[in-house]
Design a protein around this motif. Structure first.
Motif, PDB file in Angstrom:
ATOM      1  N   UNK A 175       0.815  -1.233  -0.010  1.00  0.00           N
ATOM      2  CA  UNK A 175       0.080   0.065   0.082  1.00  0.00           C
ATOM      3  C   UNK A 175       0.944   1.318  -0.015  1.00  0.00           C
ATOM      4  N   UNK A 176       0.334   2.362  -0.108  1.00  0.00           N
ATOM      5  CA  UNK A 176       1.005   3.531  -0.091  1.00  0.00           C
ATOM      6  C   UNK A 176       1.673   3.594   1.392  1.00  0.00           C
ATOM      7  N   UNK A 177       1.230   2.996   2.413  1.00  0.00           N
ATOM      8  CA  UNK A 177       1.638   3.118   3.571  1.00  0.00           C
ATOM      9  C   UNK A 177       2.589   2.199   3.997  1.00  0.00           C
ATOM     10  N   UNK A 178       3.462   1.421   3.213  1.00  0.00           N
ATOM     11  CA  UNK A 178       4.281   0.342   3.517  1.00  0.00           C
ATOM     12  C   UNK A 178       5.542   1.005   4.014  1.00  0.00           C
ATOM     13  N   UNK A 179       5.669   2.183   3.866  1.00  0.00           N
ATOM     14  CA  UNK A 179       6.821   2.843   4.718  1.00  0.00           C
ATOM     15  C   UNK A 179       6.773   2.699   6.217  1.00  0.00           C
ATOM     16  N   UNK A 180       5.672   2.544   6.589  1.00  0.00           N
ATOM     17  CA  UNK A 180       5.340   2.553   8.116  1.00  0.00           C
ATOM     18  C   UNK A 180       5.897   1.342   8.834  1.00  0.00           C
ATOM     19  N   UNK A 181       6.237   0.287   7.868  1.00  0.00           N
ATOM     20  CA  UNK A 181       6.332  -0.913   8.521  1.00  0.00           C
ATOM     21  C   UNK A 181       7.824  -1.255   8.520  1.00  0.00           C
ATOM     22  N   UNK A 182       8.621  -0.317   8.109  1.00  0.00           N
ATOM     23  CA  UNK A 182      10.453  -0.751   8.143  1.00  0.00           C
ATOM     24  C   UNK A 182      10.789  -0.458   9.373  1.00  0.00           C
ATOM     25  N   UNK A 183      11.815  -1.279   9.821  1.00  0.00           N
ATOM     26  CA  UNK A 183      12.365  -0.996  11.042  1.00  0.00           C
ATOM     27  C   UNK A 183      12.837   0.344  11.301  1.00  0.00           C
ATOM     28  N   UNK A 184      13.504   0.974  10.508  1.00  0.00           N
ATOM     29  CA  UNK A 184      13.996   2.369  10.535  1.00  0.00           C
ATOM     30  C   UNK A 184      12.788   3.024  10.989  1.00  0.00           C
ATOM     31  N   UNK A 185      11.491   3.089  10.163  1.00  0.00           N
ATOM     32  CA  UNK A 185      10.622   3.834  10.480  1.00  0.00           C
ATOM     33  C   UNK A 185      10.010   3.920  12.105  1.00  0.00           C
ATOM     34  N   UNK A 186      10.077   2.467  12.296  1.00  0.00           N
ATOM     35  CA  UNK A 186       9.674   2.491  13.801  1.00  0.00           C
ATOM     36  C   UNK A 186      10.640   2.772  14.959  1.00  0.00           C
ATOM     37  N   UNK A 187      11.938   2.599  14.672  1.00  0.00           N
ATOM     38  CA  UNK A 187      12.931   3.224  15.538  1.00  0.00           C
ATOM     39  C   UNK A 187      12.973   4.695  15.320  1.00  0.00           C
ATOM     40  N   UNK A 188      12.808   5.368  14.533  1.00  0.00           N
ATOM     41  CA  UNK A 188      12.760   6.926  14.363  1.00  0.00           C
ATOM     42  C   UNK A 188      11.626   7.246  15.171  1.00  0.00           C
ATOM     43  N   UNK A 189      10.517   6.761  14.815  1.00  0.00           N
ATOM     44  CA  UNK A 189       9.145   7.162  15.610  1.00  0.00           C
ATOM     45  C   UNK A 189       9.376   6.937  17.164  1.00  0.00           C
ATOM     46  N   UNK A 190      10.082   5.671  17.348  1.00  0.00           N
ATOM     47  CA  UNK A 190      10.048   5.341  18.950  1.00  0.00           C
ATOM     48  C   UNK A 190      11.100   6.387  19.459  1.00  0.00           C
TER      49      UNK A 190
END
Length: 161
Positions: A43-58
């Motif tokens: 989906x357009x939102x697949x970027x949200x499931x990448x580990x880097x994204x998780x780490x950045x927002x955490x």
């Protein structure tokens, strides 16, 4: 029936929680997506499931927990923090709606409206407990952190079934 419950309750509540802590709900959404509990792949939102994204927002959420306790932090109802909360509330709503195979624009509306209400409501609640009830701001802020994190996890549990 269940997805309708998520639309009506969980997405606006996640927006509301974004009004209290702008980075926690988005960090939880990304974590759920990374763990494959929120289906955002292809989906357009697949970027949200990448580990880097998780780490950045955490990291951003953790930084917000610290920054919220500093006396120089601007009020959440000031223009820039308010607009950021509305934007992130809309983003959280769009991500959840996409994960439910629904309309991202509708998710944006539900999440952004929830964030707008949540910003002013949590501001007033915090003022009530600190100024009227006399509780130390640090304790109220820490309680707010716990409520937002637990509430975000619980609401994402509703969204993901």
């Amino acid at each position: 029936m269940f997805p309708m419950f998520a639309w009506i309750l969980a997405i606006p509540v996640l927006g509301f929680l974004t009004g209290a802590r702008s980075m926690t709900p988005i960090a939880v959404v990304c974590f759920f997506a990374w763990r494959h509990h929120l289906p955002l792949h292809d989906t357009w939102a697949s970027w949200a499931r990448h580990p880097v994204t998780v780490i950045v927002f955490a990291v951003l959420a953790f930084g917000e927990y610290i920054g919220d306790k500093l006396p120089s932090t601007p009020n959440r109802t000031a223009l820039f923090p308010l607009l950021a909360r509305i934007a992130f509330g809309g983003l959280v709503g769009a991500l959840c709606a996409t994960g439910l195979h629904g309309s991202a624009p509708e998710g944006i509306i539900f999440g952004a409206c929830g964030a707008l209400v949540g910003t002013f409501a949590t501001y007033q609640i915090r003022r009530y407990f600190t100024q009227t009830q006399g509780h130390p701001d640090l304790y109220v802020a820490l309680a707010e952190d716990v409520i937002v994190l637990a509430g975000s996890i619980f609401m994402l549990g509703i969204v993901t079934g």
